[in-house]
Design an enzyme around this catalytic site. Structure first.
Site, PDB file in Angstrom:
ATOM      1  N   ASP A 150       0.791  -1.240   0.000  1.00  0.00           N
ATOM      2  CA  ASP A 150       0.000   0.000   0.000  1.00  0.00           C
ATOM      3  C   ASP A 150       0.821   1.287   0.000  1.00  0.00           C
ATOM      4  OD1 ASP A 150      -1.998  -1.862   0.149  1.00  0.00           O
ATOM      5  OD2 ASP A 150      -2.824  -1.190   2.054  1.00  0.00           O
ATOM      6  N   ASP A 167      -4.470  -0.691  -2.142  1.00  0.00           N
ATOM      7  CA  ASP A 167      -5.811  -0.494  -1.598  1.00  0.00           C
ATOM      8  C   ASP A 167      -6.678   0.093  -2.708  1.00  0.00           C
ATOM      9  OD1 ASP A 167      -6.674  -1.244   0.923  1.00  0.00           O
ATOM     10  OD2 ASP A 167      -6.699   0.782   1.729  1.00  0.00           O
ATOM     11  N   LYS A 208      -6.742  -4.793  -3.358  1.00  0.00           N
ATOM     12  CA  LYS A 208      -7.535  -5.327  -2.253  1.00  0.00           C
ATOM     13  C   LYS A 208      -8.513  -4.270  -1.762  1.00  0.00           C
ATOM     14  CE  LYS A 208      -3.849  -4.320   1.105  1.00  0.00           C
ATOM     15  NZ  LYS A 208      -4.550  -3.415   2.015  1.00  0.00           N
ATOM     16  N   CYS A 248      -1.962  -3.025   7.821  1.00  0.00           N
ATOM     17  CA  CYS A 248      -1.884  -3.911   6.647  1.00  0.00           C
ATOM     18  C   CYS A 248      -0.573  -4.678   6.558  1.00  0.00           C
ATOM     19  CB  CYS A 248      -2.129  -3.103   5.382  1.00  0.00           C
ATOM     20  SG  CYS A 248      -3.798  -2.381   5.320  1.00  0.00           S
TER      21      CYS A 248
END
Length: 213
Positions: free
Chosen positions: A15, A55, A115, A164
């Site tokens: 991310d 993300d 995701k 994360c």
């Protein structure tokens, strides 16, 4: 920095997106500080297998505080029978804040894993989504992708190391991989997250790794 770490080790970069940088919608503490180091690591081609996560939320995602009237960002609610932190709107699909960081050369990445695209389920880990309405954590398919390439160990870096990055390392262990966290190439949402993160890593035998310069 030129030798391959190991043919059986994969790097997972989590991310690295503008919305997680200072000034972004969900800024992580000193998030920009790790951009040069991650860029150097990828350019050095020390890993045969490189995964980048991204993300990638639809507007109105269930994890956004704005989706739940009367709530505030960082408030916790119950969702699908589990605690859910509500976040500011961030990494909305197709927005500049959701792009992979332009300061990193991503050409070494073999896989970009998006995701958080299910509007009803949050997704921290690269390996599994969070708990959904059926009480399960659906797999992303990453574990199988890695096994097909002979990977036995993963090293994880990026943002945020108390959410994360941590979940990715924990789920890697649960999936049967050895796991390490590149502490200096990760940053937390806030520094308060570091002590519990260290404790959680130690409890699962996840090493803190320094690859050096």
């Amino acid at each position: 920095m030129s030798s391959i770490v190991s043919e059986r080790t994969a790097l997972i970069v989590v991310d690295m997106q503008p919305d997680f940088m200072p000034g972004g919608a969900l800024a992580c503490h000193e998030g920009e500080a790790i951009v040069p180091g991650i860029d150097r690591l990828l350019r050095a081609r020390r890993f045969r297998h490189v995964v980048a996560t991204q993300d990638w939320h639809p507007a109105g995602h269930v994890s956004f505080a704005s989706t739940h009237p009367g709530t505030q960002p960082f408030q916790q609610i119950a969702l699908h029978g589990q605690p859910q932190t509500l976040w500011p709107d961030h990494c909305v699909q197709g927005t500049p804040g959701a792009a992979l960081h332009a300061g990193i050369d991503w050409s070494a990445a073999d896989l970009v894993l998006r995701k958080g695209s299910d509007p009803q389920v949050d997704s921290y880990s690269a390996f599994r989504e969070n708990h959904g309405p059926h009480g399960t954590r659906p797999a992303t398919g990453l574990a199988g992708w890695l096994r097909e390439r002979g990977v036995e160990e993963v090293l994880v870096c990026g943002l945020a190391r108390d959410v994360c990055v941590l979940w990715t390392a924990q789920d890697a262990v649960a999936a049967g991989f050895r796991a390490g966290l590149l502490w200096e190439l990760s940053r937390p949402v806030t520094p308060a997250g570091d002590e519990p993160t260290r404790a959680a890593l130690a409890a699962q035998g996840i090493a803190l790794v320094d690859l050096g310069d």
